[in-house]
Design a protein around this motif. Structure first.
Motif, PDB file in Angstrom:
ATOM      1  N   VAL A  26      59.585 -17.026  20.726  1.00 42.41           N
ATOM      2  CA  VAL A  26      60.754 -16.632  19.935  1.00 42.41           C
ATOM      3  C   VAL A  26      60.541 -16.865  18.445  1.00 42.41           C
ATOM      4  O   VAL A  26      60.950 -16.048  17.615  1.00 42.41           O
ATOM      5  CB  VAL A  26      62.013 -17.377  20.445  1.00 42.41           C
ATOM      6  CG1 VAL A  26      63.174 -17.223  19.485  1.00 42.41           C
ATOM      7  CG2 VAL A  26      62.386 -16.873  21.837  1.00 42.41           C
ATOM      8  N   THR A  27      59.884 -17.974  18.092  1.00 43.33           N
ATOM      9  CA  THR A  27      59.706 -18.304  16.675  1.00 43.33           C
ATOM     10  C   THR A  27      58.415 -17.733  16.097  1.00 43.33           C
ATOM     11  O   THR A  27      58.281 -17.618  14.877  1.00 43.33           O
ATOM     12  CB  THR A  27      59.700 -19.825  16.450  1.00 43.33           C
ATOM     13  OG1 THR A  27      58.582 -20.395  17.147  1.00 43.33           O
ATOM     14  CG2 THR A  27      61.002 -20.459  16.909  1.00 43.33           C
ATOM     15  N   GLY A  28      57.449 -17.428  16.953  1.00 44.26           N
ATOM     16  CA  GLY A  28      56.147 -16.967  16.478  1.00 44.26           C
ATOM     17  C   GLY A  28      55.295 -18.105  15.921  1.00 44.26           C
ATOM     18  O   GLY A  28      54.247 -17.874  15.330  1.00 44.26           O
ATOM     19  N   ASP A  29      55.722 -19.334  16.110  1.00 48.46           N
ATOM     20  CA  ASP A  29      55.043 -20.519  15.581  1.00 48.46           C
ATOM     21  C   ASP A  29      54.121 -21.083  16.656  1.00 48.46           C
ATOM     22  O   ASP A  29      54.600 -21.618  17.662  1.00 48.46           O
ATOM     23  CB  ASP A  29      56.090 -21.551  15.157  1.00 48.46           C
ATOM     24  CG  ASP A  29      55.501 -22.761  14.465  1.00 48.46           C
ATOM     25  OD1 ASP A  29      54.257 -22.890  14.408  1.00 48.46           O
ATOM     26  OD2 ASP A  29      56.290 -23.592  13.977  1.00 48.46           O
TER      27      ASP A  29
ATOM     28  N   GLN B 190      69.441 -18.442  22.397  1.00 48.73           N
ATOM     29  CA  GLN B 190      69.788 -17.210  23.116  1.00 48.73           C
ATOM     30  C   GLN B 190      68.545 -16.371  23.420  1.00 48.73           C
ATOM     31  O   GLN B 190      68.394 -15.844  24.523  1.00 48.73           O
ATOM     32  CB  GLN B 190      70.804 -16.383  22.321  1.00 48.73           C
ATOM     33  CG  GLN B 190      71.274 -15.133  23.051  1.00 48.73           C
ATOM     34  CD  GLN B 190      71.906 -15.461  24.402  1.00 48.73           C
ATOM     35  OE1 GLN B 190      72.829 -16.264  24.475  1.00 48.73           O
ATOM     36  NE2 GLN B 190      71.399 -14.852  25.475  1.00 48.73           N
ATOM     37  N   GLU B 191      67.652 -16.263  22.451  1.00 49.53           N
ATOM     38  CA  GLU B 191      66.429 -15.489  22.679  1.00 49.53           C
ATOM     39  C   GLU B 191      65.529 -16.160  23.723  1.00 49.53           C
ATOM     40  O   GLU B 191      64.882 -15.476  24.520  1.00 49.53           O
ATOM     41  CB  GLU B 191      65.676 -15.277  21.367  1.00 49.53           C
ATOM     42  CG  GLU B 191      66.381 -14.306  20.440  1.00 49.53           C
ATOM     43  CD  GLU B 191      65.597 -14.058  19.160  1.00 49.53           C
ATOM     44  OE1 GLU B 191      64.353 -13.995  19.220  1.00 49.53           O
ATOM     45  OE2 GLU B 191      66.236 -13.917  18.101  1.00 49.53           O
TER      46      GLU B 191
ATOM     47  N   ALA C 274      58.397 -20.530  25.463  1.00 46.77           N
ATOM     48  CA  ALA C 274      59.489 -19.659  25.015  1.00 46.77           C
ATOM     49  C   ALA C 274      59.789 -19.907  23.539  1.00 46.77           C
ATOM     50  O   ALA C 274      60.025 -18.958  22.777  1.00 46.77           O
ATOM     51  CB  ALA C 274      60.740 -19.882  25.863  1.00 46.77           C
ATOM     52  N   LEU C 275      59.751 -21.167  23.111  1.00 49.33           N
ATOM     53  CA  LEU C 275      59.981 -21.491  21.707  1.00 49.33           C
ATOM     54  C   LEU C 275      58.906 -20.844  20.830  1.00 49.33           C
ATOM     55  O   LEU C 275      59.213 -20.260  19.785  1.00 49.33           O
ATOM     56  CB  LEU C 275      59.994 -23.014  21.504  1.00 49.33           C
ATOM     57  CG  LEU C 275      60.231 -23.508  20.088  1.00 49.33           C
ATOM     58  CD1 LEU C 275      61.642 -23.137  19.605  1.00 49.33           C
ATOM     59  CD2 LEU C 275      60.016 -25.018  20.012  1.00 49.33           C
TER      60      LEU C 275
ATOM     61  N   PRO D  96      60.206 -29.071  28.243  1.00 50.77           N
ATOM     62  CA  PRO D  96      59.275 -28.652  29.299  1.00 50.77           C
ATOM     63  C   PRO D  96      58.310 -27.576  28.767  1.00 50.77           C
ATOM     64  O   PRO D  96      58.644 -26.831  27.841  1.00 50.77           O
ATOM     65  CB  PRO D  96      60.187 -28.051  30.377  1.00 50.77           C
ATOM     66  CG  PRO D  96      61.554 -28.547  30.065  1.00 50.77           C
ATOM     67  CD  PRO D  96      61.596 -28.767  28.584  1.00 50.77           C
ATOM     68  N   TYR D  97      57.149 -27.500  29.363  1.00 50.83           N
ATOM     69  CA  TYR D  97      56.110 -26.587  28.885  1.00 50.83           C
ATOM     70  C   TYR D  97      56.587 -25.135  28.865  1.00 50.83           C
ATOM     71  O   TYR D  97      56.338 -24.415  27.901  1.00 50.83           O
ATOM     72  CB  TYR D  97      54.856 -26.728  29.746  1.00 50.83           C
ATOM     73  CG  TYR D  97      53.677 -25.964  29.204  1.00 50.83           C
ATOM     74  CD1 TYR D  97      53.058 -26.360  28.029  1.00 50.83           C
ATOM     75  CD2 TYR D  97      53.186 -24.833  29.849  1.00 50.83           C
ATOM     76  CE1 TYR D  97      51.982 -25.667  27.509  1.00 50.83           C
ATOM     77  CE2 TYR D  97      52.110 -24.136  29.339  1.00 50.83           C
ATOM     78  CZ  TYR D  97      51.509 -24.558  28.173  1.00 50.83           C
ATOM     79  OH  TYR D  97      50.448 -23.866  27.667  1.00 50.83           O
TER      80      TYR D  97
END
Length: 152
Positions: free
Chosen positions: A96-99, A57-58, A92-93, A86-87
């Motif tokens: 959202v995760t800060g990783d 969702q984020e 976005a991942l 996809p890049y």
């Protein structure tokens, strides 16, 4: 009696955070880069403090395009070779995760590293020290040639 404030407490020492954040090699070791990316996505999702539904969702909110939990599951699956992330969604991942480890995984393919901006002055200092050392070596070689009367 006054306490010594100049001496560090050795028992309170903690190891500094790593400059470059990487996945544990054993956790992402695979034969193909595609599988390695899937494992990396899986590790990031596993280590996140949010459920996959919330991450999806984020990501949707940040990208302005639909990302579902099922898509994340497919990106994290080595068996779903037709669903590599996809890049733009990888970014976005990370957001959202800060990783930042997924970015590092990509950078390592080209002999590069992902570091936080706050460390860039130190990287620049290291580069300048390297230039200085090379110039010093060349200067010493030129002096040796000059003492021998050799042109160079």
């Amino acid at each position: 009696q006054r306490a010594d404030t100049a001496t560090l407490d050795l028992l309170s020492w903690e190891r500094a955070e790593a400059l470059v954040l990487r996945y544990d090699d054993q956790r992402v070791r695979t034969v193909t880069l595609r599988s390695k990316i899937a494992r990396a996505v899986s590790e990031t999702l596993r280590d996140a403090d949010k459920a996959r539904e919330h991450i999806a969702q984020e990501m949707t909110d940040w990208l302005g395009e639909d990302v579902t939990k099922n898509m994340l599951d497919a990106y994290a699956s080595e068996a779903r070779e037709d669903h590599t992330i996809p890049y733009l969604r990888l970014l976005a991942l990370v957001h959202v995760t800060g990783d930042t480890r997924p970015l590092q995984l990509g950078a390592e393919q080209f002999g590069c590293a992902v570091v936080e901006d706050r460390y860039l002055p130190w990287v620049e200092a290291g580069q300048l020290a390297e230039v200085r050392d090379k110039a010093e070596q060349e200067l010493q070689a030129a002096r040796r040639r000059a003492r021998k009367g050799v042109r160079g």
